[in-house]
Design an enzyme around this catalytic site. Structure first.
Site, PDB file in Angstrom:
ATOM      1  N   TYR A  51       0.882  -1.349  -0.041  1.00  0.00           N
ATOM      2  CA  TYR A  51       0.034  -0.049   0.077  1.00  0.00           C
ATOM      3  C   TYR A  51       0.683   1.222  -0.048  1.00  0.00           C
ATOM      4  O   TYR A  51       0.296   2.396  -0.075  1.00  0.00           O
ATOM      5  CB  TYR A  51      -1.115   0.121   1.019  1.00  0.00           C
ATOM      6  CG  TYR A  51      -1.956  -1.019   1.301  1.00  0.00           C
ATOM      7  CD1 TYR A  51      -2.146  -2.053   0.346  1.00  0.00           C
ATOM      8  CD2 TYR A  51      -2.664  -1.140   2.466  1.00  0.00           C
ATOM      9  CE1 TYR A  51      -3.173  -2.965   0.455  1.00  0.00           C
ATOM     10  CE2 TYR A  51      -3.810  -2.000   2.443  1.00  0.00           C
ATOM     11  CZ  TYR A  51      -3.824  -3.104   1.655  1.00  0.00           C
ATOM     12  OH  TYR A  51      -4.861  -3.991   1.739  1.00  0.00           O
ATOM     13  N   HIS A 109      -0.031 -12.040   3.216  1.00  0.00           N
ATOM     14  CA  HIS A 109      -1.036 -11.054   2.293  1.00  0.00           C
ATOM     15  C   HIS A 109      -1.416 -12.276   1.280  1.00  0.00           C
ATOM     16  O   HIS A 109      -2.956 -12.267   0.969  1.00  0.00           O
ATOM     17  CB  HIS A 109      -0.325 -10.159   1.424  1.00  0.00           C
ATOM     18  CG  HIS A 109      -1.354  -9.137   0.974  1.00  0.00           C
ATOM     19  ND1 HIS A 109      -0.747  -7.906   0.818  1.00  0.00           N
ATOM     20  CD2 HIS A 109      -2.711  -8.741   0.877  1.00  0.00           C
ATOM     21  CE1 HIS A 109      -1.920  -7.078   0.605  1.00  0.00           C
ATOM     22  NE2 HIS A 109      -3.044  -7.956   0.321  1.00  0.00           N
TER      23      HIS A 109
END
Length: 282
Positions: A51, A109
């Site tokens: 991100y 993730h």
């Protein structure tokens, strides 16, 4: 099915009823947007290495007037760091970027099963928890076989599994598999992102009108009543407030069933990211 005002994890941790997803919140603008969410009442901030905003999230925690022990920072291990030594180093680097002493929650993730290193990555998270770098460990986008492999290898069950879930892809079977293992399901992109029309779907709108609530509140409520922890991204203070205040009504079973019936199966995935095929290396 009743509403959960908070969620109890299998390691004894209690999470508030919603998290702020921080994808695309960056820099000074993102800082003020995330800080505004804390003012609304959010206490869980969900970030990830890719991100590119870990520094911003850490700054929000430091400059907020909310005591650190009342905030939950959740981060994620990218696919490029599944090897044990790389995973330990990246967790430490992520802490340096945020300026925090520990993560409240840390997830793998994606499993990247073709690489076959996710068990090694999980062993790193287990040890990082022992070292005090992480309080709660979990995974993201793991399917039942991935879950069973890491549990068998370590005797440690993830506390959470963050998965794609929205009305067009309700992922109900995986939610049930998580429940069977005592793992809390988290929903990423509960509104299906901008590429579909979930928020303007006629069924959702009709249910929203019935309860005099917004379509977004109905969807978040649907997650909660199915014992799924919603991770909702919003940069708009009005939407942040609306999304947070969804716990003062309950959907009838018939309305929960109507939302379930909107499922499109694999065709409903937002970007075709099947965890057995999709691989993340950033």
């Amino acid at each position: 099915m009743t509403l959960n005002n908070n969620f109890l994890l299998n390691d004894g941790t209690t999470l508030p009823h919603i998290a702020l997803g921080t994808i695309d919140l960056q820099g000074g603008k993102g800082f003020h947007q995330a800080l505004a969410a804390l003012d609304v009442g959010y206490r869980v901030l969900d970030t990830a290495t890719n991100y590119n905003n870990e520094g911003m999230v850490g700054e929000v925690v430091r400059r907020s007037s909310i005591p650190r022990e009342q905030l939950y920072v959740s981060a994620k291990l990218p696919g490029l760091a599944h090897k044990y030594d790389k995973a330990i180093a990246l967790i430490q680097e992520s802490l340096y970027r945020t300026g925090l002493d520990y993560f409240d929650k840390f997830l793998i993730h994606w499993p990247n099963p073709k690489e076959g290193l996710y068990v090694e990555a999980w062993k790193a998270l287990v040890d990082a928890q022992k070292y005090g770098l992480i309080k709660t460990i979990g995974v993201s986008n793991f399917l039942p076989e991935h879950l069973d492999n890491i549990i068998e290898a370590t005797d440690v069950t993830p506390a959470t599994n963050q998965i794609e879930r929205h009305p067009y892809f309700n992922n109900k079977e995986l939610v049930q598999e998580n429940d069977k293992r005592g793992i809390l399901s988290e929903a990423w992109s509960p509104f299906g992102r901008e590429i579909n029309d979930v928020l303007t779907n006629d069924t959702i709108k009709e249910i929203a009108e019935k309860y005099d609530r917004s379509p977004a509140q109905v969807i978040i409520n649907w997650d909660n009543q199915n014992h799924v922890f919603p991770v909702v991204r919003s940069a708009d203070p009005k939407h942040q407030y609306e999304n947070f205040h969804y716990t003062d009504f309950e959907l009838a079973q018939e309305d929960l069933d109507k939302i379930d019936a909107l499922d499109k199966g694999e065709a409903g995935r937002v970007e075709g990211q099947n965890p057995n095929e999709y691989e993340e290396f950033v």
